[in-house]
Design an enzyme around this catalytic site. Structure first.
Site, PDB file in Angstrom:
ATOM      1  N   CYS A  73       5.670  -9.097 -11.914  1.00 45.01           N
ATOM      2  CA  CYS A  73       4.788 -10.178 -12.351  1.00 45.01           C
ATOM      3  C   CYS A  73       4.597 -10.119 -13.872  1.00 45.01           C
ATOM      4  CB  CYS A  73       3.465 -10.130 -11.588  1.00 45.01           C
ATOM      5  SG  CYS A  73       2.523 -11.665 -11.677  1.00 45.01           S
ATOM      6  N   HIS A  78       5.047 -10.025  -5.940  1.00 46.56           N
ATOM      7  CA  HIS A  78       4.465  -8.686  -5.759  1.00 46.56           C
ATOM      8  C   HIS A  78       5.077  -7.988  -4.541  1.00 46.56           C
ATOM      9  CE1 HIS A  78       1.234  -8.758  -8.797  1.00 46.56           C
ATOM     10  NE2 HIS A  78       1.269 -10.070  -8.606  1.00 46.56           N
ATOM     11  N   GLU A 137       4.685  -4.964  -3.707  1.00 40.18           N
ATOM     12  CA  GLU A 137       3.817  -3.890  -3.228  1.00 40.18           C
ATOM     13  C   GLU A 137       2.845  -4.341  -2.140  1.00 40.18           C
ATOM     14  OE1 GLU A 137       1.705  -5.483  -6.973  1.00 40.18           O
ATOM     15  OE2 GLU A 137       3.722  -5.381  -6.123  1.00 40.18           O
ATOM     16  N   GLY A 169     -17.657  18.503   5.807  1.00 41.88           N
ATOM     17  CA  GLY A 169     -17.141  18.014   7.076  1.00 41.88           C
ATOM     18  C   GLY A 169     -16.416  16.697   6.930  1.00 41.88           C
ATOM     19  N   GLY A 170     -16.449  16.117   5.721  1.00 41.28           N
ATOM     20  CA  GLY A 170     -15.663  14.921   5.439  1.00 41.28           C
ATOM     21  C   GLY A 170     -14.190  15.265   5.310  1.00 41.28           C
TER      22      GLY A 170
END
EC number: 6.3.5.2
Length: 523
Positions: A85, A179, A181, A234-235
């Site tokens: 782009c 694009h 992606e 804990g994440g």
């Protein structure tokens, strides 16, 4: 050991909303890449030694006098270059072509007719006929290239954009006005694979197994026989850091789990069972509920609550770290988007919505070295590594939970009574979402405690109790979100269960606000 950084792509960011998506696609192909601001120096590029370079899109216009340009060295580095782009437009201008503001702005789906063979489009087509192969793509541009640089040829065209793709095969320079992606461009990943693997010659060594091997080796090299402390929440991020460090240094890792009283139902016990019992980590649980709630008493402003929760966590963590006299290193779950946003906030090159607690969040007096094994990784890569390390999919794929926890899901002042009610209501909501198959269909779902009372009827009596709001959204990137259209019978079941099973709740409502204008969290 496999060198996972041997082949690498440099992505220069001109400010596109899709730039991180380019990096994630390149990583998905199996190749390491880094994302840098567009105004890097020749020396920085030489030191990075990229195998190929990608120029991103931008909200800017190449027709404006002070719009950003790629460093001239990009086109003299003897490596392939792909302009996307705006990246294609600045490539064209800098190499002697011309761009102009288009009479017809293109936003949305388009069909690009392919012409003149190019390595970039090798074996690609969506709806081809014998005479005219085409690609279904996603466009988002207001300017266009109107004159090619010398030695370039047109490789793609649309009715409103005669030069929708271009290439100089000898120098291996390529430009696409669309694009690749984004998922809307159906063959986008294959196109990027053509560039990264076939044109640049990168080997696909960026895999979960190789990343783990590399991370463990680097941890061993960095810390040696020293001891390391980690705040384990804990994440996903801190959990993966814990397992990588445990694999590298074993009992020299000290995990501190601060139970702040703002977690989900039984979450503290689950963390201890998972990491203490199952994985055998050296972990200390600190019951700090009364300390957190004491500091939060009387505070209703959301930002003030966030700051208090952050400060108390640091204080509690500091108290625990002082008990460990031989610790030399602090481990953190910083991931690559944190690094990008933190750098952007310092340079002013991007608008940052919120500062991340993982980047520079601890006081200067904690003079420990930093260990950040996830610093190069995107969130989806962290999840893949977590699965490869043995974390259960249910935990890895759990919906996001805010750092301040229930502190920002209890509106206004935070009290233990409110947290206990919210915990139980939220557990019912999530349980029913899982049972009905809707948990996986939503991106984030949770309950909010509203500090208002509502009249209800239970049996022959009236009651005057609190209100719970349910929130469920669907989103790709959490930048925008739609409220999830949950079935009425599911919402009815959740409401009935909460009102009947959670004594103190008289009414349940469902939040049907999108983002924008609302944010996903209430505070």
């Amino acid at each position: 050991m496999t060198n996972i950084h041997n082949h690498k792509i440099l992505i220069l960011d001109f400010g596109s909303q899709y730039t991180q998506l380019i990096a994630r696609r390149v990583r998905e192909i199996g190749v390491y890449c880094e994302l840098w601001a567009w105004d890097v120096t020749e020396q920085q590029i030489r030191e990075f030694a990229p195998t190929g370079i990608i120029l991103s899109g931008s909200p800017e216009s190449t027709t404006e006098e002070n719009s950003p340009r790629a460093p001239e060295y990009v086109f003299n580095a003897s490596v392939p270059v792909l302009g996307i782009c705006y990246g294609m437009q600045t490539m064209a201008m800098q190499l002697g072509g011309l761009t102009e503001t288009s009479d017809h702005r293109e936003f949305g789906y388009a069909s690009v007719s392919l012409e003149n063979s190019t390595a970039l489009f090798a074996n690609l087509n969506d709806n081809s006929t014998a005479s005219e192969p085409k690609l279904d793509v996603w466009m988002s541009h207001g300017d266009k290239v109107t004159r090619l640089p010398e030695n370039f040829k047109v490789t793609g065209t649309t009715p409103t954009c005669p030069i929708a793709a271009m290439s100089d095969e000898n120098r291996r320079f390529y430009g696409v006005q669309f694009h690749p992606e984004v998922t809307h461009t159906k063959k986008g990943l294959e196109l990027l694979t053509n560039f990264v693997v076939n044109i640049c010659g990168c080997e696909t060594k960026w895999t979960a197994e190789n990343i783990i091997e590399d991370a463990v080796a680097r941890i061993k090299e960095q810390v040696g026989d020293d001891e390391v402390i980690l705040g384990l929440s804990g994440g996903v991020d801190s959990s993966v850091v814990a397992l990588l460090l445990h694999r590298a240094i074993g009992k020299n890792l000290h995990c501190v789990f601060v139970d702040n009283g703002l977690l989900r139902l039984h979450e503290g016990d689950q963390v201890m069972e998972m990491f203490g019992d199952k994985f055998g980590l050296n972990i200390t649980r600190v019951d700090a509920e009364s300390r957190f709630l004491g500091e939060l008493a009387g505070v209703s402003d959301p930002e003030a609550k966030r700051k208090i929760i952050g400060k108390v966590f640091v204080d509690v963590f500091d108290d625990e770290s002082k008990k460990l006299t031989n610790v030399k290193w602090l481990a953190q779950g910083t991931i690559y988007p944190d690094v990008i946003e933190s750098a952007a906030s310092k340079t002013g090159k991007a608008h940052v919505i919120k500062s991340h607690h993982n980047v520079g969040g601890l006081p200067d007096y904690m003079k420990l070295g930093l260990v950040e094994p996830l610093r190069e990784l995107f969130k989806d890569e962290v999840r893949k590594i977590g699965l490869a390390l043995g974390l259960p999919a249910e935990m890895i794929n759990r919906h996001p939970f805010p750092g301040p926890g229930l502190g920002v899901r209890v509106l206004g002042e935070v009290k233990k009574e409110y947290c206990d009610l919210l915990r139980r209501a939220d557990a019912i909501f999530i349980e029913e979402l899982r049972n009905s198959g809707w948990y996986e269909k939503t991106s984030q779902a949770f309950s909010v405690f509203l500090p208002v009372k509502s009249v209800g009827v239970m049996g022959d009596g009236r009651k005057y109790d609190w209100v719970i709001s349910l929130r469920a959204v669907e989103t790709i990137d959490f930048m925008t979100a739609h409220w999830a259209h949950l079935p009425y019978d599911l919402l009815g079941k959740v409401s009935n269960r909460i009102i009947n099973e959670v004594n103190g709740i008289s009414r349940v409502v469902y939040d049907i606000s999108g983002k924008p204008p609302a944010t996903i969290e209430w505070e």
